[in-house]
Write a protein that holds these residues in place. Sequence first.
Motif, PDB file in Angstrom:
ATOM      1  N   CYS A 236      46.491 -92.459 -54.927  1.00 53.15           N
ATOM      2  CA  CYS A 236      47.291 -92.402 -56.161  1.00 53.15           C
ATOM      3  C   CYS A 236      46.485 -92.908 -57.352  1.00 53.15           C
ATOM      4  CB  CYS A 236      48.580 -93.199 -56.002  1.00 53.15           C
ATOM      5  SG  CYS A 236      48.328 -94.940 -55.620  1.00 53.15           S
TER       6      CYS A 236
ATOM      7  N   GLY B 139      49.354 -99.240 -55.059  1.00 56.88           N
ATOM      8  CA  GLY B 139      48.114 -98.765 -55.668  1.00 56.88           C
ATOM      9  C   GLY B 139      47.044 -98.565 -54.610  1.00 56.88           C
ATOM     10  N   CYS B 140      46.524 -97.315 -54.538  1.00 53.99           N
ATOM     11  CA  CYS B 140      45.452 -97.036 -53.574  1.00 53.99           C
ATOM     12  C   CYS B 140      44.595 -95.914 -54.137  1.00 53.99           C
ATOM     13  CB  CYS B 140      46.046 -96.659 -52.210  1.00 53.99           C
ATOM     14  SG  CYS B 140      46.911 -95.076 -52.215  1.00 53.99           S
TER      15      CYS B 140
ATOM     16  N   CYS C 273      53.898 -93.350 -54.471  1.00 57.67           N
ATOM     17  CA  CYS C 273      52.839 -93.084 -53.490  1.00 57.67           C
ATOM     18  C   CYS C 273      53.306 -93.497 -52.098  1.00 57.67           C
ATOM     19  CB  CYS C 273      51.567 -93.842 -53.861  1.00 57.67           C
ATOM     20  SG  CYS C 273      50.243 -93.597 -52.671  1.00 57.67           S
TER      21      CYS C 273
ATOM     22  N   CYS D  89      50.613 -96.094 -50.194  1.00 54.91           N
ATOM     23  CA  CYS D  89      50.587 -97.534 -50.493  1.00 54.91           C
ATOM     24  C   CYS D  89      51.972 -98.042 -50.904  1.00 54.91           C
ATOM     25  CB  CYS D  89      49.593 -97.819 -51.599  1.00 54.91           C
ATOM     26  SG  CYS D  89      50.041 -97.015 -53.161  1.00 54.91           S
TER      27      CYS D  89
END
Length: 341
Positions: free
Chosen positions: A276, A272-273, A265, A268
């Motif tokens: 994604c 992790g965001c 991604c 981020c």
Amino acid sequence: MLEQLEKSHQQALEALEKVQNEDDLLTWRADFLGKQSPVMSVFDNMRDLSKEERPVVGRRANEVRQALEAAFEARRDALKEQALQTALKTEKIDVTLPGRQHELGRLHPVTQTLRRIYRIFNEMGFQVYRSREVETDDYTFTYLNMPPHHPARDMWDTFYTNTEGIILRTHTSPGQVHAMRQYHPEPIRVILPGMCFRYEQVSSRSEMQFTQVEGLAVGKDITFGDLKGTLTDFARRLFDTDVRTRFRASHFPFTEPSAEMDVECFICHGEGCSVCKHTGWLEILGSGVVHPNVLRFGGYDPAEYTGFAFGMGPERLTMLLHQIDDIRNFWRNDLRFLEQF
Ligand SMILES: [Zn+2]
């Protein structure tokens, strides 16, 4: 004779009132100021008058002629002015206004993404191969290892036409077979861009029409390693030189083995965001080694030739690159959206 002159004068003025255009005006001049007109014929008939009457009638005839000529000029000017006013009202051109500025157009965001994809693959030696949007059932499914009634056909909701066996292509893959049949037994390196159509419920994530870019390489000694190398290089050129990629096993009827490719991604960077979905990875394309049956339908002997293929959605890539959350924006024709790119 004087009486007749005054009568002609009156008639002429009354007739002139009714004149509404240039043609009628010229006719009027011929009728009332021409050689045969009553006023002008007075001059011809002067010799019939007595010595005393002659100067009186002559002067009056001249006055009437001049009056009619002046009336003619006035009427002509009035008609011109009238025509100008009408033109101004209907044509609405005001030459004193500043000119209208021409707005510069720009490429649609998906076209911009397509051109980035073309450029990257062109640099790697892939040619663009265009294929038709209206296809036969055979090219869309059968030659891609999905014979009639094969359950894999249910993966695509197809638009059918009134002509049996003629459909709107659901993916750009039929172009693979066209390219193979055109070029075999030569090696192939092509990308196949174009519009695809699916009978789908339109939502923020899916549209009835969208573009795809498919790729195909066929030759001797082409391996899965070539596929991984080509697509990893593509991701690095499209996103970032050090972007991480991963391949996940998948299934497609026309490739074996098959894999989906994810890139780390880029929003981020793997942390992790929401984009994604907190996995740290974004799926960007499907790929695989060309199934022997597809090679055979394309005219290549699978004992001698191998190949790899891949496909991606430029709309999805554009949405990722610009963080667009609704695919329907691409077809809304809303300038507020389009002008941002
Ligand atoms: Zn993320």
